[in-house]
Design an enzyme around this catalytic site. Structure first.
Site, short mmCIF file in Angstrom:
data_model
loop_
_atom_site.label_atom_id
_atom_site.label_comp_id
_atom_site.label_asym_id
_atom_site.label_seq_id
_atom_site.Cartn_x
_atom_site.Cartn_y
_atom_site.Cartn_z
N HIS A 2 0.87 -1.18 0.00
CA HIS A 2 0.00 0.00 0.00
C HIS A 2 0.90 1.22 0.00
CE1 HIS A 2 -3.11 2.88 1.03
NE2 HIS A 2 -4.03 1.93 0.99
N THR A 37 -4.59 21.04 -52.93
CA THR A 37 -5.76 20.37 -52.34
C THR A 37 -5.79 18.96 -52.90
OG1 THR A 37 -7.23 21.22 -54.08
CG2 THR A 37 -7.05 22.52 -52.07
N HIS A 38 -6.02 17.99 -52.02
CA HIS A 38 -5.94 16.57 -52.38
C HIS A 38 -4.55 16.19 -52.87
CE1 HIS A 38 -10.37 16.38 -52.14
NE2 HIS A 38 -10.35 17.52 -52.80
N SER A 83 22.32 4.42 -42.86
CA SER A 83 23.51 3.58 -42.74
C SER A 83 23.94 3.01 -44.08
CB SER A 83 23.22 2.44 -41.75
OG SER A 83 22.18 1.61 -42.25
N LYS A 135 21.27 10.37 -48.08
CA LYS A 135 19.93 10.63 -47.53
C LYS A 135 19.94 11.75 -46.49
CE LYS A 135 16.65 8.53 -48.20
NZ LYS A 135 16.24 7.24 -47.61
N GLU A 170 8.94 12.83 -38.51
CA GLU A 170 8.35 11.50 -38.44
C GLU A 170 8.19 11.06 -36.98
OE1 GLU A 170 10.01 9.67 -42.67
OE2 GLU A 170 11.15 9.35 -40.83
#
Length: 448
Positions: free
Chosen positions: A70, A150-151, A273, A278, A285
């Site tokens: 407790h 848009t879209h 890696s 990149k 993300e």
């Protein structure tokens, strides 16, 4: 910009050390209130002794809890040992007044709400900083032309400052929601086993809450109803969704095929890696991923509202995980987003290249209205505008060189617009003659 986020401050709020420190303060305040009230036997001198000698040791609390199973009893036992350690032999132990007339939830729920106000204060400051950056950058980029989508398809010209401005307003709404949610959760309850004040005077509750900057729960049934906490969790989820919206846009704009904006890529940073070229939007993300956690945890808070009768503890284990996780995750997200917003690299030349990629088709809406103004019907005008646009689309899809949209219209005998009229229409700035209204409004955005 240097990203200095450590998370220590938010993490500390949900640490056992901070929780026990808040517990200690509540128990001491309750003793002081009892002494002030003068109904039970505690004297002001004993309350002062408790204030001076109250302490705890987390490791010792853990050892006691391993036996008692407790947490509150373990804490009170440990705290009492420090209060009584220097009491002269033969004297009554002042610790007997600690937790007098209270139940465990009086302590735990009041402390939790106080911790949540501490955590809200950090988020409020973080949201305010993000909003301020967006407002500043909106004015810096108010004339930076880009294509609106848009879209995912090119629509009409706009400015990049409008993106920042839209985010600034959304953060302002989040700021207001967080302030309201903080107020909504700033409650305390010290009312006994089922909330009847059977063994404690309501004055104690009033005294403790006032000292902590809380409001007494008008009617608690041992627990402070979890609709307070659910509302807060919903607001946290909304703020997380805002962060996700901004981060998603940044990810989309950083795609190689778009490359209108890029998150900071610091010296020495590596993107992959396997592929040294990149430069991935890893921070954006991360924000999107953590948003899922905060939004999902809101469901836990809603499920915690319904308890058996006056109280059970089915909510307790779930919220100990979900609340801390949501606050810590959102605090981290806002810190990372502040870093991205302030350091976002923009490429105006690429924005213009993308704007011109459809060879003038995005001026179709202006051409449509101009044709109607010459006296032909909207249906006739739409047919002229769309048929020529489809020819441009066909060339683009097949990677073929071909005439521009304006050139096709000028060559179409059905088009009732002159060369000079078309020249005026095919100016991207013509879409922005009223955009000053947006920035006039933004100038008055208050972030207090």
């Amino acid at each position: 910009m240097v990203d200095r986020y450590t998370g220590k401050e938010m993490g500390h709020i949900f640490s056992l050390e901070n929780k026990y420190a808040v517990w200690q303060e509540i128990e001491v305040l309750a003793c002081e209130a009892q002494a002030e009230l003068g109904v039970i036997g505690i004297s002001r001198e004993e309350a002062a002794w408790i204030r001076e000698h109250a302490a705890f040791n987390r490791a010792e609390v853990d050892e006691i809890e391993a036996v008692t199973n407790h947490d509150v009893i373990a804490f009170l036992t440990n705290m009492g040992s420090y209060i009584d350690a220097e009491v002269p032999e033969g004297k009554l132990k002042p610790s007997r007044w600690v937790h007098y007339g209270m139940t465990s939830t009086d302590l735990g729920d009041t402390a939790l709400c106080y911790q949540l106000t501490q955590a809200c204060d950090l988020l409020i400051a973080a949201v305010r900083r993000c909003a301020a950056i967006c407002k500043r950058r909106a004015f810096e980029e108010r004339d930076t032309l880009c294509v609106g989508r848009t879209h995912g398809i090119h629509a009409e010209p706009m400015t990049f400052g409008m993106k920042f401005g839209s985010w600034a307003w959304e953060f302002k709404r989040d700021l207001d929601r967080l302030k309201d949610a903080r107020k909504n959760v700033a409650y305390g309850a010290i009312s006994g086993a089922v909330g009847t004040y059977s063994s404690i005077d309501p004055f104690v509750e009033e005294y403790v809450c006032e000292k902590l900057g809380l409001v007494h729960d008008p009617l608690s049934t041992q627990v402070i109803s979890r609709d307070h906490h659910a509302y807060l969790a919903g607001v946290l989820a909304t703020v997380a969704a805002t962060c996700e919206r901004v981060a998603t846009e940044m990810r989309a704009l950083q795609k190689t095929d778009t490359l209108e904006a890029e998150e900071p890529f610091r010296k020495g940073q590596k993107g992959s890696s396997a592929m040294p070229h990149k430069r991935n939007p890893i921070t954006a993300e991360k924000i999107c991923g953590l948003s899922r956690v905060v939004k999902a945890n809101a469901q836990v808070a809603f499920d915690n509202v319904a308890l058996w009768h006056e109280r059970d503890i089915s909510h307790s284990s779930a919220e100990r995980v979900a609340q801390a996780d949501s606050f810590i995750a959102l605090d981290h997200m806002l810190s990372k987003l502040e870093f991205l917003l302030d350091g976002m690299v923009l490429y105006p030349e690429q924005m213009m290249a993308n704007l011109n990629k459809t060879r003038g088709m995005l001026f179709s809406s202006k051409v449509l209205l101009a044709l109607v103004n010459t006296g032909i019907t909207r249906e006739e005008a739409y047919k002229i505008v769309q048929s020529n646009a489809m020819k441009v689309w066909a060339d683009i899809q097949q990677c073929k060189e071909g005439p521009s949209y304006q050139g096709l219209l000028e060559a179409d005998p059905a088009c009732t617009l002159s060369h000079d009229e078309l020249e005026k229409i095919f100016d991207p700035r013509a879409f922005l003659t009223r955009s000053h209204v947006l920035f006039d409004r933004l100038e008055h955005l208050e972030l207090d």
